[in-house]
Design an enzyme around this catalytic site. Structure first.
Site, mmCIF file in Angstrom:
data_model
loop_
_atom_site.group_PDB
_atom_site.id
_atom_site.type_symbol
_atom_site.label_atom_id
_atom_site.label_comp_id
_atom_site.label_asym_id
_atom_site.label_seq_id
_atom_site.Cartn_x
_atom_site.Cartn_y
_atom_site.Cartn_z
ATOM 1 N N ARG A 97 0.852 -1.201 0.000
ATOM 2 C CA ARG A 97 0.000 0.000 0.000
ATOM 3 C C ARG A 97 0.881 1.241 0.000
ATOM 4 O O ARG A 97 1.531 1.559 1.003
ATOM 5 C CB ARG A 97 -0.932 0.025 1.210
ATOM 6 C CG ARG A 97 -1.761 1.323 1.264
ATOM 7 C CD ARG A 97 -3.027 1.215 2.078
ATOM 8 N NE ARG A 97 -2.794 1.122 3.502
ATOM 9 C CZ ARG A 97 -3.761 1.280 4.429
ATOM 10 N NH1 ARG A 97 -5.007 1.525 4.043
ATOM 11 N NH2 ARG A 97 -3.480 1.163 5.711
ATOM 12 N N ASP A 106 -3.808 2.656 14.247
ATOM 13 C CA ASP A 106 -2.982 3.250 13.201
ATOM 14 C C ASP A 106 -3.529 4.635 12.904
ATOM 15 O O ASP A 106 -4.366 5.152 13.648
ATOM 16 C CB ASP A 106 -2.910 2.357 11.954
ATOM 17 C CG ASP A 106 -4.253 2.210 11.231
ATOM 18 O OD1 ASP A 106 -5.239 2.885 11.616
ATOM 19 O OD2 ASP A 106 -4.315 1.425 10.267
#
Length: 542
Positions: A177, A457
């Site tokens: 990603r 996160d």
């Protein structure tokens, strides 16, 4: 790969100049990662993409101004023919046909080894929400991934434990990603402008690994984050086609999965699939960023204030509608419909609490597989058997594209209706604590942090941060005990936090707590909600 096992030491290292590009930092091993061929690719890519990237970012700001003025997102009239057309995405590669359990995490060597060895079908190596983008982290991450693709990545922990990769055939499939369109890479400037962080991540990885992955029939594969429109998807198509052309790869060799993690994007899922139809293999319910995007989109809408984050679950009607519409859209087009993240981590010191957490994971995964999802995400290796057991029982085939969900009828209003609930004092203070602790760790170079038995996160921290801002600025918001939510309440919570945390020496980023408190205080008092907390925080690293 001992050079990767420890942080790259800072040192002066000469790099042969490439016209048009400047790299402002120098670390050992950098010239091997950024040879002249990579630099030339970055120059060409930036020049091909940057003008349109800036136009897309401007379009985001214009659309947000429309929302701030009371406008509402909706399905586009000018793309009705795409939504109503009879078309399919390109065939899905065999390596990606079964994605029932995917694990995600940062790109440090230990994580990469453990994730690839974990028994998951896919490992998403994350340069975005799970990585603090220090220059050292970015280069070490690229080194670790290249070593993993070669098969020679290893790591020795401080306690002497040695980690090595299993045979390639037993490893999870690697998907990378890159960062989203909004993030710059300030250490690399082309024609005086910072290059897009995502272009840097994708181009460097493809340059070093595309041919090896192609020979193994495993990519390269990318997860594309935080898109808001079909035009932004088309820009990735331009970028990836450019990379393929520069590297001599067949067109469509690079395959992608797109995260539907912004509210505007849910109204353009058909269009996003169509813009990338020669390389896209699926869409993913990026649930945490999606909730953050809902909060950000409706930051000025007093009728769309959400309760504390623990009450905003995927069973809430607006999130259930989003998930089921994604399944229907993907399966109509022959694409995977990936479920969302289970952020729980094992609670080893409390068996009863651990069982409650695992029960929540099982219920969430059962909801996903019975709704028609083709796979799901977990944040910790211990959750893989839990999720896999649910999907194995209810999805014996590699996927369930045959579940077309023709019963789903989702309207604009279904997707934007807020859920009801409360804001408790504990919920308010938890948002403060999560923001501060996560930002402290991020500023210290750690982008993935366990807090209260959840793996936090940037996406989950963003929910907490944007909720605090909206509660404070929407006016007339109260805790469930009647206490007004105002800046006095926030200031008191921030002042009390260091004492609540106690000895922070063992916390990730413990030395940055005061810096993080000051940043949250500044962001919360600002008249405008900052687009992403990582934008002002990025100025404070490196």
């Amino acid at each position: 790969m001992s050079a990767v096992a420890s942080a790259i030491p800072a040192t002066a290292h000469a790099v042969r100049p490439t016209p048009g590009i400047t790299v402002t930092e120098r670390l050992a091993g950098q010239s091997a990662l950024l040879p002249a061929g990579v630099l030339a690719l970055l120059v060409s890519l930036h020049r091909a993409v940057e003008p349109e990237r800036q136009a897309r970012l401007a379009a985001r700001r214009q659309r947000q101004a429309f929302f701030d003025g009371g406008g509402l997102p909706d399905f586009r009239a000018d793309t009705a023919a795409i939504r109503e057309g009879d078309w399919q995405v390109a065939p899905i590669p065999a390596a990606l046909s079964d994605r029932r359990v995917e694990i995600t995490g940062p790109t440090d060597p230990k994580m990469v080894i453990n994730a690839l060895n974990s028994g998951a079908k896919v490992f998403m190596a994350d340069f975005e929400d799970s990585t603090s983008p220090t220059w050292r982290n970015l280069l070490a991450g690229q080194q670790a991934l290249s070593a993993a693709v070669r098969g020679d990545l290893d790591y020795t922990a401080p306690n002497g434990k040695h980690y090595t990769l299993r045979p390639y055939e037993e490893q999870a499939v690697l998907i990378v990603r890159p960062r989203g369109w909004h993030l710059d890479e300030k250490h690399v400037r082309v024609d005086g402008q910072p290059i897009a962080g995502g272009l840097f991540d994708a181009a460097v990885f493809a340059f070093h690994n595309a041919r090896a992955l192609m020979r193994k029939q495993r990519g390269p594969y990318f997860y594309l984050p935080k898109l808001q429109s079909m035009e932004e998807a088309a820009l990735w198509e331009t970028a990836l086609s450019h990379i393929e052309g520069m590297l001599g790869l067949p067109h469509g060799q690079i395959k992608v999965t797109v995260l539907i993690e912004t509210l505007p994007a849910v109204f353009e899922m058909d269009e996003i699939l169509h813009a990338l139809k020669e390389r896209i293999v699926g869409l993913n319910c990026g649930r945490w960023d999606y909730i953050f995007s809902y909060l950000k989109t409706f930051r000025r809408h007093r009728d769309k204030v959400l309760p504390e984050r623990g009450q905003v679950t995927m069973t809430q009607p607006f999130l259930k509608a989003y998930s089921e519409l994604l399944i229907q859209t993907c399966h109509k087009r022959g694409a995977h419909a990936m479920g969302g993240m289970a952020a729980q981590i094992p609670i080893n010191h409390d068996a009863a609490a651990n069982e409650q957490a695992m029960a929540r994971v099982r219920a969430d995964k059962l909801r996903e597989v019975t709704a028609g999802h083709d796979g799901t995400w977990v944040a910790h290796p211990a959750l893989i058997p839990v999720a896999r057991a649910i999907f194995d029982e209810h999805m014996p085939a590699p996927n369930q594209h045959n579940v077309l969900r023709r019963d789903v009828q989702v309207t604009r209003d279904d997707l934007i209706a807020p859920c009801t609930g409360t804001i408790t004092r504990a919920g308010f203070e938890n948002n403060v604590e999560v923001c501060v602790r996560y930002m402290a760790a991020w500023l210290d170079g750690n982008g993935c942090v366990p807090i209260h038995n959840l793996m936090e996160d940037a996406a989950t921290a963003e929910i907490s941060r944007s909720q605090l801002w909206q509660w404070l600025h929407a006016g007339n918001q109260h805790l469930d005990d009647g206490t007004a939510i105002d800046f006095a309440l926030l200031d008191a919570s921030l002042r009390a936090l260091p004492a609540r945390l106690g000895d922070t020496s063992a916390l990730p980023g413990g030395t940055r707590i005061a810096q993080a408190i000051a940043l949250l205080d500044e962001l919360s008092h600002a008249d405008e909600l900052a687009e992403f907390l990582t934008l002002p925080a990025y100025r404070q690293i490196d």
